[in-house]
Design a protein around this motif. Structure first.
Motif, short mmCIF file in Angstrom:
data_model
loop_
_atom_site.label_atom_id
_atom_site.label_comp_id
_atom_site.label_asym_id
_atom_site.label_seq_id
_atom_site.Cartn_x
_atom_site.Cartn_y
_atom_site.Cartn_z
N LYS A 157 0.84 -1.21 0.00
CA LYS A 157 0.00 0.00 0.00
C LYS A 157 0.87 1.26 0.00
N SER A 158 1.92 1.26 0.82
CA SER A 158 2.82 2.41 0.86
C SER A 158 3.51 2.61 -0.49
N ARG A 159 3.92 1.51 -1.12
CA ARG A 159 4.61 1.60 -2.40
C ARG A 159 3.72 2.24 -3.46
N ARG A 160 2.49 1.75 -3.59
CA ARG A 160 1.61 2.33 -4.61
C ARG A 160 1.32 3.80 -4.31
N ARG A 161 1.13 4.11 -3.04
CA ARG A 161 0.85 5.51 -2.69
C ARG A 161 2.03 6.42 -3.04
N VAL A 162 3.25 5.98 -2.73
CA VAL A 162 4.43 6.80 -3.02
C VAL A 162 4.64 6.94 -4.53
N LEU A 163 4.46 5.85 -5.28
CA LEU A 163 4.63 5.93 -6.72
C LEU A 163 3.57 6.84 -7.34
N GLU A 164 2.34 6.75 -6.87
CA GLU A 164 1.29 7.66 -7.34
C GLU A 164 1.66 9.11 -7.03
N MET A 165 2.18 9.35 -5.84
CA MET A 165 2.56 10.70 -5.43
C MET A 165 3.67 11.24 -6.33
N CYS A 166 4.63 10.39 -6.68
CA CYS A 166 5.73 10.84 -7.54
C CYS A 166 5.22 11.25 -8.92
N VAL A 167 4.27 10.49 -9.47
CA VAL A 167 3.69 10.83 -10.77
C VAL A 167 2.88 12.11 -10.68
N LYS A 168 1.98 12.16 -9.71
CA LYS A 168 1.04 13.28 -9.59
C LYS A 168 1.75 14.59 -9.33
N ASP A 169 2.76 14.56 -8.45
CA ASP A 169 3.40 15.80 -8.01
C ASP A 169 4.76 16.04 -8.67
N ASN A 170 5.10 15.21 -9.66
CA ASN A 170 6.35 15.39 -10.40
C ASN A 170 7.55 15.42 -9.46
N ILE A 171 7.65 14.39 -8.63
CA ILE A 171 8.71 14.27 -7.64
C ILE A 171 9.80 13.35 -8.17
N ARG A 172 11.02 13.81 -8.12
CA ARG A 172 12.15 12.99 -8.57
C ARG A 172 12.43 11.89 -7.55
N ALA A 173 12.67 10.69 -8.05
CA ALA A 173 12.97 9.56 -7.18
C ALA A 173 14.46 9.44 -6.93
N LEU A 174 14.81 9.11 -5.68
CA LEU A 174 16.15 8.73 -5.28
C LEU A 174 16.02 7.34 -4.67
N GLY A 175 16.43 6.31 -5.39
CA GLY A 175 16.12 4.95 -4.98
C GLY A 175 17.29 4.23 -4.34
N ALA A 176 17.09 3.77 -3.12
CA ALA A 176 18.16 3.07 -2.40
C ALA A 176 18.61 1.81 -3.13
N HIS A 177 17.69 1.15 -3.85
CA HIS A 177 18.06 -0.10 -4.53
C HIS A 177 17.80 -0.06 -6.02
#
Length: 281
Positions: free
Chosen positions: A239-259
């Motif tokens: 649930k957290s993963r889908r919410r964060v990925l949706e947030m990144c798309v919606k708000d144009n947030i750049r990802a910094l991925g640990a893995h």
């Protein structure tokens, strides 16, 4: 096995006035039999690795230059896990960064490949002048936890105590949104109860270092519902993963991925019922 160490130029991006530099602690051995909720055949197809065979994922950390302050998100494993890990301190020094000059450390969660680097093999602080930030949900879980019979928890308890001990007088336990100007905690529970993404914001730009929201990029962008055995609460992690990925798309947030594959910068894009990562980010 190609482990990034001394490189000609440290990968970086600007988030407004904050420079974000990617560092690598090395490569973490794993296998696709750690996946839950996907058939072995689909796991092999999506990862390109035979079921159960060992392959490697990058362990990335991010250094933030905020005015005259230096902040580090996660600390790697300090050569205490696998021979292919423990390179962060050397990488920082190779880039001209003295660990004693780090002002702040933001921990996504208290798992070995994210916190072991707090101390050296003698138990001394690797970052002697850094203030450390942990979300209260993560601190409340690990600091109060007693052995419970789950080896994922029980084996980690003495390390949590030892790794955080040198920092206890400068450990900040923060609520949602806590941190410093430009860096704020955002709770993403499931992988651990207090698993935390750190949102970096300056001007009109925002990035998110999401820790272990995504382990297997080949699978979990397309199928965010897929869990891994490392998750203490897999359903909540999904649930957290889908919410964060949706947030990144919606708000144009750049990802910094640990893995994500080093350097781990990217933009999340929608792809059917799932997502994909544009690593040109």
């Amino acid at each position: 096995m190609n482990v990034p160490f001394a490189i000609e130029k440290q990968p970086s991006r600007m988030i407004g006035d904050i420079e974000v530099l990617a560092f690598c602690d090395g490569l973490l051995p794993t296998a696709n039999d750690k996946v839950i909720g996907l058939s072995p055949e689909d796991t092999v197809r999506m990862t390109g690795h035979e079921f159960g065979d060992v392959f490697y994922m990058s362990v990335n950390e991010y250094l933030l230059k905020i005015g005259d302050k230096l902040a580090l998100i996660d600390t790697g494993s300090a050569e205490r896990m696998y021979p292919s890990l423990g390179l962060l301190i050397g990488n920082l020094k190779a880039a001209g960064i003295d660990p004693a000059d780090i002002d702040y450390i933001f921990l996504t969660h208290l798992h070995p490949d994210h916190m072991y680097g707090l101390i050296d093999h003698t138990g001394k602080a690797n970052f002697p002048n850094a203030e450390v930030f942990v979300h209260e949900a993560e601190a409340n879980f690990w600091f109060a936890q007693k052995p419970c019979g789950d080896p994922r928890i029980d084996k980690n308890l003495p390390h949590v105590e030892a790794d955080t001990r040198p920092y206890r007088d400068r450990l900040h336990i923060v609520k949602e949104g806590g941190g410093i100007s430009g860096v704020a905690a955002h709770l993403c529970p499931g992988h651990t109860p207090g698993h935390t993404a750190w949102i970096v914001n300056s001007g009109k730009d925002t990035a998110i270092m999401w820790g272990d929201v995504v382990h297997y990029a080949q699978i979990q962008f397309a199928k965010p519902e897929v869990q891994v055995v490392y998750d203490l609460d897999g359903a909540q992690a999904a649930k957290s993963r889908r919410r964060v990925l949706e947030m990144c798309v919606k708000d144009n947030i750049r990802a910094l991925g640990a893995h994500l594959p080093f350097p781990g910068f990217g933009w999340v894009e929608r792809d059917g019922t799932g997502f994909r990562i544009n690593e040109a980010g």
